[in-house]
Design a protein around this motif. Structure first.
Motif, PDB file in Angstrom:
ATOM      1  N   ALA A   6      42.001  37.605  11.801  1.00 14.88           N
ATOM      2  CA  ALA A   6      42.632  38.896  11.521  1.00 14.88           C
ATOM      3  C   ALA A   6      41.756  40.064  11.958  1.00 14.88           C
ATOM      4  CB  ALA A   6      42.951  39.002  10.034  1.00 14.88           C
ATOM      5  N   HIS A   7      40.431  39.884  11.940  1.00 14.57           N
ATOM      6  CA  HIS A   7      39.512  40.963  12.305  1.00 14.57           C
ATOM      7  C   HIS A   7      38.978  40.833  13.724  1.00 14.57           C
ATOM      8  CE1 HIS A   7      39.504  41.388   7.907  1.00 14.57           C
ATOM      9  NE2 HIS A   7      39.089  42.622   8.112  1.00 14.57           N
ATOM     10  N   ASN A   8      39.363  39.785  14.413  1.00 15.59           N
ATOM     11  CA  ASN A   8      38.810  39.522  15.739  1.00 15.59           C
ATOM     12  C   ASN A   8      39.279  40.556  16.753  1.00 15.59           C
ATOM     13  OD1 ASN A   8      37.576  38.317  17.925  1.00 15.59           O
ATOM     14  ND2 ASN A   8      39.125  36.712  18.163  1.00 15.59           N
ATOM     15  N   GLN A   9      38.318  41.176  17.427  1.00 15.71           N
ATOM     16  CA  GLN A   9      38.628  42.134  18.486  1.00 15.71           C
ATOM     17  C   GLN A   9      38.510  41.505  19.872  1.00 15.71           C
ATOM     18  OE1 GLN A   9      36.463  45.914  17.838  1.00 15.71           O
ATOM     19  NE2 GLN A   9      35.948  45.111  15.809  1.00 15.71           N
ATOM     20  N   GLY A  10      38.189  40.219  19.909  1.00 16.73           N
ATOM     21  CA  GLY A  10      38.064  39.538  21.185  1.00 16.73           C
ATOM     22  C   GLY A  10      39.408  39.401  21.873  1.00 16.73           C
ATOM     23  N   ALA A  11      39.392  39.494  23.173  1.00 18.91           N
ATOM     24  CA  ALA A  11      40.638  39.437  23.939  1.00 18.91           C
ATOM     25  C   ALA A  11      41.181  38.022  24.042  1.00 18.91           C
ATOM     26  CB  ALA A  11      40.417  40.011  25.340  1.00 18.91           C
ATOM     27  N   LEU A  12      40.290  37.046  23.852  1.00 17.96           N
ATOM     28  CA  LEU A  12      40.686  35.658  24.023  1.00 17.96           C
ATOM     29  C   LEU A  12      40.383  34.877  22.757  1.00 17.96           C
ATOM     30  CD1 LEU A  12      39.162  35.072  27.582  1.00 17.96           C
ATOM     31  CD2 LEU A  12      41.559  35.548  27.047  1.00 17.96           C
ATOM     32  N   GLU A  13      41.134  33.809  22.556  1.00 24.42           N
ATOM     33  CA  GLU A  13      40.899  32.928  21.409  1.00 24.42           C
ATOM     34  C   GLU A  13      39.527  32.266  21.500  1.00 24.42           C
ATOM     35  OE1 GLU A  13      41.662  30.577  17.922  1.00 24.42           O
ATOM     36  OE2 GLU A  13      42.481  32.466  18.687  1.00 24.42           O
ATOM     37  N   THR A  14      38.976  32.203  22.689  1.00 30.29           N
ATOM     38  CA  THR A  14      37.704  31.521  22.885  1.00 30.29           C
ATOM     39  C   THR A  14      36.491  32.404  22.588  1.00 30.29           C
ATOM     40  OG1 THR A  14      37.810  32.088  25.232  1.00 30.29           O
ATOM     41  CG2 THR A  14      38.638  29.914  24.592  1.00 30.29           C
TER      42      THR A  14
END
Length: 276
Positions: free
Chosen positions: A250-258
């Motif tokens: 929910a807090h991830n700002q990464g563009a990819l799941e990896t």
């Protein structure tokens, strides 16, 4: 001190805490957090030649960075394996840093021994914060600096602690995130401080794996998370894992799941000890 802590066998509690911090592999875990040590030292600006005590130093993520900058470094930690790793790292780089096993509530150093007394997300976990505060002040020279980085209750790590506490009942100790409250810091360090500079800062967690991979990383290598999972039934382990993955995602700002990139708020404390 909370009534709950006052009424427990403190020696037994310290043994459990020591075992917790020796679980997993904090040296491996902390390598991903060394950027926070660099940023912290850049802001507090410790001059070369100054004497620094790093309290709850782990495997030296702050102390070793300071030593590379010419600061005269001593680190202290309750976990024997972390101290051993810090010594090995210092030796590998030929850095003149000293690392001692010891307790943040009873530091093994004379009064007024250090120009700077620092703790990066470490001393906040000791069970008797009033004793910690007294010790931080005691070993800092008059006119010297006490510098801390403390997770806040409302920040990401505070949210993660709250989630874990739904599964693992707190041991009656004051919450570590109380050190992230400005008024509490002022109260604990007290009248011995001439000047406070308290700033809320964002630390960026950046991992080259998925949110699920981050949770597994914490579970394998970060002692408190490792021990929390070990204390649960298989059903509750699955539930806690799912909730933690959901929080990181929910807090991830990464563009990819990896890749997982999350900002976590902490309180930066710079306190100048009063002169006589």
């Amino acid at each position: 001190m909370s009534a709950a802590v006052a009424n427990v066998d403190i020696d037994a509690l310290k043994q459990r805490l020591r075992a917790t911090w020796m679980a997993g592999d904090y040296d491996r875990f902390s390598r991903f957090m060394e950027s926070s040590a660099v940023e912290f030292l850049d802001r507090v600006a410790i001059p070369p030649g100054a004497s620094l005590l790093d309290v709850a130093c782990g495997s030296g993520q702050l102390a070793l960075v300071a030593a590379r900058r010419g600061v005269r470094v001593t680190g202290v930690d309750i976990a024997e394996n972390s101290i051993r790793a810090a010594r090995e790292r210092a030796q590998a780089e030929a850095l003149p840093a000293q690392f001692d096993e010891g307790d943040a509530e009873a530091l093994p150093y004379p009064d007024a021994s250090f120009d700077v007394v620092a703790s990066l997300f470490g001393a906040i976990f000791a069970p008797r914060p009033d004793l910690v505060a007294q010790e931080l002040v005691r070993v800092c020279r008059p006119g010297g600096m006490i510098a801390m980085a403390n997770w806040t209750k409302t920040g990401f790590i505070g949210q993660m602690f709250a989630l874990v506490s739904k599964f693992i009942a707190p041991a009656g100790m004051p919450a570590p995130v109380l050190w992230g409250d400005e008024s509490m810091v002022r109260e604990r360090l007290g009248s011995a401080i001439a000047d406070f500079r308290l700033t809320r800062v964002m630390y960026r967690f950046d991992y080259p794996f998925s949110p699920a991979g981050v949770v597994d990383f914490f579970r394998d290598y970060y002692g408190p998370t490792n021990r929390a999972f070990a204390a649960l039934t298989a059903h509750d382990q699955e539930a806690l894992h799912a909730d933690l993955v959901a929080l990181w995602r929910a807090h991830n700002q990464g563009a990819l799941e990896t890749r997982t990139t999350v900002d976590a708020e902490y309180l930066q404390v710079v306190a100048i000890r009063s002169k006589p």
